[in-house]
Design a protein around this motif. Structure first.
Motif, PDB file in Angstrom:
ATOM      1  N   ALA A 153      -6.126 -16.714 -43.624  1.00  0.00           N
ATOM      2  CA  ALA A 153      -5.794 -15.318 -43.314  1.00  0.00           C
ATOM      3  C   ALA A 153      -6.072 -14.453 -44.540  1.00  0.00           C
ATOM      4  O   ALA A 153      -6.013 -14.940 -45.672  1.00  0.00           O
ATOM      5  N   PRO A 154      -6.390 -13.154 -44.334  1.00  0.00           N
ATOM      6  CA  PRO A 154      -6.673 -12.284 -45.482  1.00  0.00           C
ATOM      7  C   PRO A 154      -5.447 -12.160 -46.394  1.00  0.00           C
ATOM      8  O   PRO A 154      -4.322 -12.277 -45.921  1.00  0.00           O
ATOM      9  N   PRO A 155      -5.664 -11.921 -47.698  1.00  0.00           N
ATOM     10  CA  PRO A 155      -4.543 -11.790 -48.618  1.00  0.00           C
ATOM     11  C   PRO A 155      -3.649 -10.612 -48.248  1.00  0.00           C
ATOM     12  O   PRO A 155      -4.093  -9.672 -47.596  1.00  0.00           O
ATOM     13  N   GLN A 156      -2.400 -10.654 -48.675  1.00  0.00           N
ATOM     14  CA  GLN A 156      -1.477  -9.531 -48.483  1.00  0.00           C
ATOM     15  C   GLN A 156      -0.706  -9.308 -49.775  1.00  0.00           C
ATOM     16  O   GLN A 156      -0.721 -10.180 -50.650  1.00  0.00           O
ATOM     17  N   PRO A 157      -0.050  -8.123 -49.926  1.00  0.00           N
ATOM     18  CA  PRO A 157       0.475  -7.729 -51.234  1.00  0.00           C
ATOM     19  C   PRO A 157       1.353  -8.785 -51.912  1.00  0.00           C
ATOM     20  O   PRO A 157       1.246  -9.026 -53.106  1.00  0.00           O
ATOM     21  N   GLY A 158       2.218  -9.435 -51.155  1.00  0.00           N
ATOM     22  CA  GLY A 158       3.130 -10.413 -51.762  1.00  0.00           C
ATOM     23  C   GLY A 158       2.407 -11.550 -52.464  1.00  0.00           C
ATOM     24  O   GLY A 158       2.955 -12.168 -53.386  1.00  0.00           O
TER      25      GLY A 158
END
Ligand code: SAM
Length: 167
Positions: A153-158
């Motif tokens: 899955a694409p990266p996310q802020p956390g």
């Protein structure tokens, strides 16, 4: 010796709450050479005997892609464990340790985990080495070894957060 369901010197059992169904589903069954806790390894080894993990329907399609991982993390339900000890004496010598400081099968929710070496996938069956459970132990889940897995899955802020976060 450990090994069955006895209470040893200085061990402490509590009256556990009635087991409530956490909604777990057994997704398969593990076949191993061991029928007695007296013989089962305390921790599996990657040069240990071949064991068989059978996945039940309707979960078999969930195996797609597992063959690309050399190692898998297996979660299983240590179904023949007692679940009421808070202090345990693994060496049976009167010295006790808190359940959460041990990897003993005796715990409130008897979940075992092992990293196994995947030898083969044959339809709904995985052949692996590295388990330490009794023959017939129910399978809870399996997933790639985290050190081999890169999130798809694409990266996310956390993912990039460091230091003290607001809680
Ligand atoms: N590798 C897992 C972990 O660290 O979470 C389990 C470790 S536990 C020390 C392994 C021991 O659990 C075995 O040596 C055996 O005595 C016991 N055991 C294995 N399968 C079991 C089962 N189905 N029910 C109860 N005890 C079991």
């Amino acid at each position: 010796m450990v090994r069955e369901n006895e209470i040893r010197e200085n061990e402490v059992a509590i009256e556990p709450p009635a087991p409530a169904d956490a909604g777990l589903v057994f997704v398969g069954r593990i076949s191993t050479p061991w029928t007695s806790r007296m013989e089962t390894p305390r921790q599996g080894r990657h040069d240990g005997p071949l064991c068989r993990i059978e996945i039940f329907e309707p979960w078999v399609p969930a195996l797609k892609g597992v063959e690309t991982f050399e190692r898998l993390e297996i979660l299983y339900w240590l179904d023949r464990s007692r679940r009421d000890l808070v202090l345990q004496s693994p060496a049976s010598n009167g010295k006790v340790h808190g359940t959460f400081s041990l990897r003993s099968p005796v715990r409130p929710n008897p979940i075992g985990t092992s990293i196994v070496k995947l030898e083969a996938v044959e339809g709904a069956v995985l052949l692996v080495r590295g388990l330490d459970c009794l023959d017939g132990t129910p399978l809870l889940d399996l997933k790639p070894d985290r050190s081999l897995f890169k999130p798809i899955a694409p990266p996310q802020p956390g993912d990039f957060q460091t230091g003290d976060g607001e809680t």
